[in-house]
Design an enzyme around this catalytic site. Structure first.
Site, PDB file in Angstrom:
ATOM      1  N   ARG A  80      39.715  71.037   3.720  1.00  0.00           N
ATOM      2  CA  ARG A  80      40.541  71.413   4.871  1.00  0.00           C
ATOM      3  C   ARG A  80      39.893  70.852   6.123  1.00  0.00           C
ATOM      4  O   ARG A  80      38.697  71.069   6.352  1.00  0.00           O
ATOM      5  CB  ARG A  80      40.642  72.940   4.994  1.00  0.00           C
ATOM      6  N   CYS A 108      45.445  80.314  -1.107  1.00  0.00           N
ATOM      7  CA  CYS A 108      44.000  80.291  -0.921  1.00  0.00           C
ATOM      8  C   CYS A 108      43.519  81.429  -0.028  1.00  0.00           C
ATOM      9  O   CYS A 108      42.360  81.518   0.293  1.00  0.00           O
ATOM     10  CB  CYS A 108      43.533  78.947  -0.376  1.00  0.00           C
ATOM     11  N   HIS A 155      26.927  84.251   8.566  1.00  0.00           N
ATOM     12  CA  HIS A 155      25.843  83.779   7.713  1.00  0.00           C
ATOM     13  C   HIS A 155      25.458  84.830   6.661  1.00  0.00           C
ATOM     14  O   HIS A 155      25.250  84.521   5.503  1.00  0.00           O
ATOM     15  CB  HIS A 155      24.639  83.412   8.575  1.00  0.00           C
ATOM     16  N   ASN A 196      45.888  85.094   5.060  1.00  0.00           N
ATOM     17  CA  ASN A 196      45.342  85.885   6.177  1.00  0.00           C
ATOM     18  C   ASN A 196      46.088  85.612   7.479  1.00  0.00           C
ATOM     19  O   ASN A 196      46.535  86.528   8.167  1.00  0.00           O
ATOM     20  CB  ASN A 196      43.858  85.587   6.374  1.00  0.00           C
ATOM     21  N   GLU A 216      50.628  78.738   7.112  1.00  0.00           N
ATOM     22  CA  GLU A 216      49.973  79.899   7.713  1.00  0.00           C
ATOM     23  C   GLU A 216      50.793  80.526   8.823  1.00  0.00           C
ATOM     24  O   GLU A 216      50.413  81.547   9.378  1.00  0.00           O
ATOM     25  CB  GLU A 216      48.622  79.483   8.310  1.00  0.00           C
ATOM     26  N   ARG A 266      44.106  91.935  12.633  1.00  0.00           N
ATOM     27  CA  ARG A 266      43.473  92.907  11.752  1.00  0.00           C
ATOM     28  C   ARG A 266      42.051  93.245  12.183  1.00  0.00           C
ATOM     29  O   ARG A 266      41.443  94.176  11.676  1.00  0.00           O
ATOM     30  CB  ARG A 266      43.474  92.411  10.321  1.00  0.00           C
ATOM     31  N   ARG A 271      36.081  74.791   3.361  1.00  0.00           N
ATOM     32  CA  ARG A 271      36.082  74.967   4.820  1.00  0.00           C
ATOM     33  C   ARG A 271      34.994  74.077   5.387  1.00  0.00           C
ATOM     34  O   ARG A 271      33.876  74.083   4.901  1.00  0.00           O
ATOM     35  CB  ARG A 271      35.759  76.412   5.184  1.00  0.00           C
TER      36      ARG A 271
END
Lengths: 98, 578
Positions: free
Chosen positions: B333, B503, B190, B455, B432, B466, B297
């Site tokens: 998505r 993206c 948030h 990512n 992905e 990561r 998202r």
């Protein structure tokens, strides 16, 4: 004229100076105008503060010095001695182990 | 001076005094107040005592207690509340040490309680419970009372907190807040989202920043590098003041690019879209010069509400975006839940390897009610704008076919219910996983577009988490393995004549843009604040030079070699960005 009165008392009730006795002590002390301090071997505290008195954690048998400074100092120490040693906070007495 | 490293989630540089604020847990953390608030804060302590005394005296007179004992207990509590020594100790903490009333009360009484607990005599040590009782009574007096320390800020501050709740950020007077630094949180927390929408720097995931920042300490938040500096020395402060000015100047300059196209010097047009999570972020995308939403998202519908969203909740959120975007494309998505994101009713079964577990499209395919609800809402909204559907984490043709079959089912349901939708809504997938990248030529036959989520692609290709600081240095988009996969995806997309966009975060990294252009990518979707900077970079290069960069990079053997080369190439084009 300000007087100073200093006495030593022994906690004689079985459960020591827990919350309720500490409250009684503070109530009695607060009746007097004198500044009242109480000490054990480790610390000296304000006799009119329940937080301070409770923190002394005076268990049965421990000895406390009470010092009063003010116009009614003598009367104050006498009243406190009566509460601690004679009335024993209205609690059962401590029986020292042989 | 202390330097702490976290995750940069919103760019910019802020230098200001710290305001460390309350979280909502019972254990009251150490939090500071502004000097200007100390008189009011002391009054809060006094009021709490006054109200607690009144409450106790009421109880005392009202009820006839079962016994003397209980009466005594309350009498003792009352003596404590009236104890001047106790009160002074607390107000001193507020007045001299600039701590909140809550913290001062809590810490003082806990200290007293600990003292009792340490006494050998059992009869006395057990009285610690009384002290906790008094603490609770006092703290209760302060609940319900509106917190004013945040709302009444009158100086510029940076907010330092464990994690910010939506309620807390709603109460901020945004005029005075220069940045955020939090212990917890990630890119989609948030705090991160609020910071980005406010356009102020934020660094999250600092772990213990709240316990390291003293009240009113000078704090530098570097939202570009993910660094927070506490009590900086003079040299550092001076250096960062210059950085901050430079950054502001650059921002203003970039804003002038808003209405210009992202077009290279040799005339090739690039499409720049924005990534959003909340409907109200769509506006910022357009403000920053984005031409649509490349990644919407939708998890927020699950993550920020107490209840599972209904079809109408979905529908309303999508329509809100379409109202802003008009005819510009909006790629929705479908839910990417699982791994680190959860729903309300489906608390996930503990998995020993959640990123390889039941997440994303796999989760949807096993929770059809949830999946169909969302698809139905998307389809309903599809007649009101330029909607495209994108399935995340596809790892095989079979999965894609299953997902599309369910989409057709939902379409049939809508037909039966006579509800309008766009039957030709484009359906694409995110690339992905290495398996999707390697079978892109097969997947391309049944997809209308590809979008590379860099990512996850990097994480799965290099087998690096990561978020794990012991291996996170191995995580890099410059690894030859990642670049080869991206080249082959582009190649396969071109052959099938479908669009492939990017993206993931690589698309907002100035170091990678020239390489990506050289690999053939012409569509990027990025965090809205990054759009102007990337646009400026695109306008400064030629496709010819990008092609030559890509050719050279494809010959290189190591990540180090690639990253150093890309860095120096980007620096030559746009030295001020670095």
């Amino acid at each position: 004229m300000a007087e100073v009165s200093q006495i030593e008392v022994q906690v004689k009730n079985a459960n020591g100076m827990h919350m309720r006795p500490a409250m009684q002590f503070v109530d009695v002390a607060s009746r007097f105008a004198s500044k009242i301090s109480v000490s054990n071997e480790k610390l000296t505290v304000d006799g009119k503060s329940i937080m301070h008195m409770a923190m002394l954690a005076a268990v049965a048998g421990s000895k406390l010095k009470i010092k009063a400074e003010g116009n009614d100092a003598k009367a104050a120490t006498a009243a406190l001695k009566e509460l601690v040693e004679d009335r024993m906070f209205d609690e059962p007495a401590w029986v020292p182990k042989a | 001076m202390e330097i702490k490293k976290g995750i940069a989630v919103s760019p910019g540089i802020a230098i200001a005094k710290s305001l460390v604020i309350d979280s909502e847990d019972y254990r009251i953390p150490r939090r500071s107040i502004l000097p200007s608030a100390k008189v009011a804060e002391v009054k809060r302590v006094r009021d709490a005592f006054k109200n607690a005394i009144a409450e106790l005296e009421d109880i005392h007179s009202e009820k006839d207690f079962e016994g003397e004992r209980i009466k005594d207990i309350f009498a003792v509590h009352l003596r404590f509340l009236k104890d001047k020594n106790l009160r002074k100790k607390i107000t001193d903490l507020v007045y001299n040490d600039l701590l909140t009333a809550e913290y001062a009360i809590s810490t003082t009484l806990r200290e007293v309680a600990n003292h009792f607990a340490s006494v050998q005599d059992k009869y006395i040590s057990e009285r610690a419970a009384d002290i906790y009782d008094i603490e609770k009574r006092l703290l209760r007096q302060m609940l319900g009372e509106k917190r004013h320390d945040i709302a009444s800020i009158t100086d510029e501050v940076v907010i330092v907190a464990h994690e910010l709740s939506p309620t807390q950020t709603a109460g901020f007077d945004k005029k005075y807040i220069r940045g955020f630094a939090t212990d917890a949180g990630g890119r989609t927390s948030h705090t991160a989202i609020v910071a980005r929408s406010m356009g102020i720097p934020a660094v999250v995931g600092l772990e213990d920043v709240t316990s390291n920042v003293a009240p009113m300490a000078t704090v530098i938040i570097d939202g570009n590098r993910g660094v927070v500096i506490i009590d900086p020395d003079e040299t550092t402060l001076k250096q960062y003041t210059e950085f901050a000015l430079e950054f502001e100047r650059l921002e203003r300059e970039l804003d002038t690019l808003r209405d210009m196209d992202a077009i290279t010097r040799d005339g090739v047009t690039v499409e720049l879209y924005g990534n959003i999570e909340f409907p109200n972020e769509a506006e910022m995308v357009l403000d920053k010069g984005g031409h649509g939403i490349g990644l919407y998202r939708t998890e927020f519908l699950y993550l920020y509400s107490e209840m599972e969203p209904t079809e109408d909740d979905h529908y309303k959120a999508y329509r809100e975006v379409l109202r802003v975007t008009g005819n510009l494309p909006v790629i929705i998505r479908t839910m990417d839940l699982g791994a680190d994101k959860f729903t309300q009713s489906k608390r996930f079964v503990r998995e020993s390897n959640p990123f390889l577990g039941l997440r994303s499209i796999r989760f949807c395919l096993q929770n059809l009610v949830l999946f169909k609800t969302q698809l139905r809402a998307i389809l309903r909204a599809s007649v009101e704008g330029n909607i495209r559907i994108m399935f995340p984490l596809i790892s095989s043709l079979h999965e894609l076919r299953q997902a599309k079959m369910i989409l057709r089912d939902v379409m049939e349901d809508l037909d039966e219910d006579k509800i309008k939708y766009n039957p030709n809504v484009p359906v694409g997938i995110m690339i992905e996983t290495p398996s999707a990248a390697l079978t892109a030529s097969i997947l391309a036959n049944e997809s209308d577009f590809f979008s590379i989520g860099t990512n996850d692609l990097i994480q799965y290709t290099l087998a690096v988490d990561r978020g794990n600081e012991r291996v996170s240095t191995l995580y890099s988009g410059a690894d030859p393995a990642v670049i080869k996969l991206m080249r082959s995806v582009m190649h396969d997309a071109n052959k099938a004549k479908i669009n492939a966009s990017i993206c993931g975060e690589m698309a907002s990294d100035p170091e990678f843009i020239m390489l990506l252009l050289g690999l053939g990518y012409r569509t990027f979707s990025l965090a809205p604040p990054m759009i102007p900077e990337i646009k400026k970079l695109i306008r400064s290069v030629t496709i010819e030079s990008c092609n030559s960069i890509a050719r050279k990079v494809l010959m290189m053997n190591s990540e180090r070699e690639v990253i150093n080369y890309l860095r120096s190439a980007a620096m030559k084009v746009l030295p001020e960005v670095f």
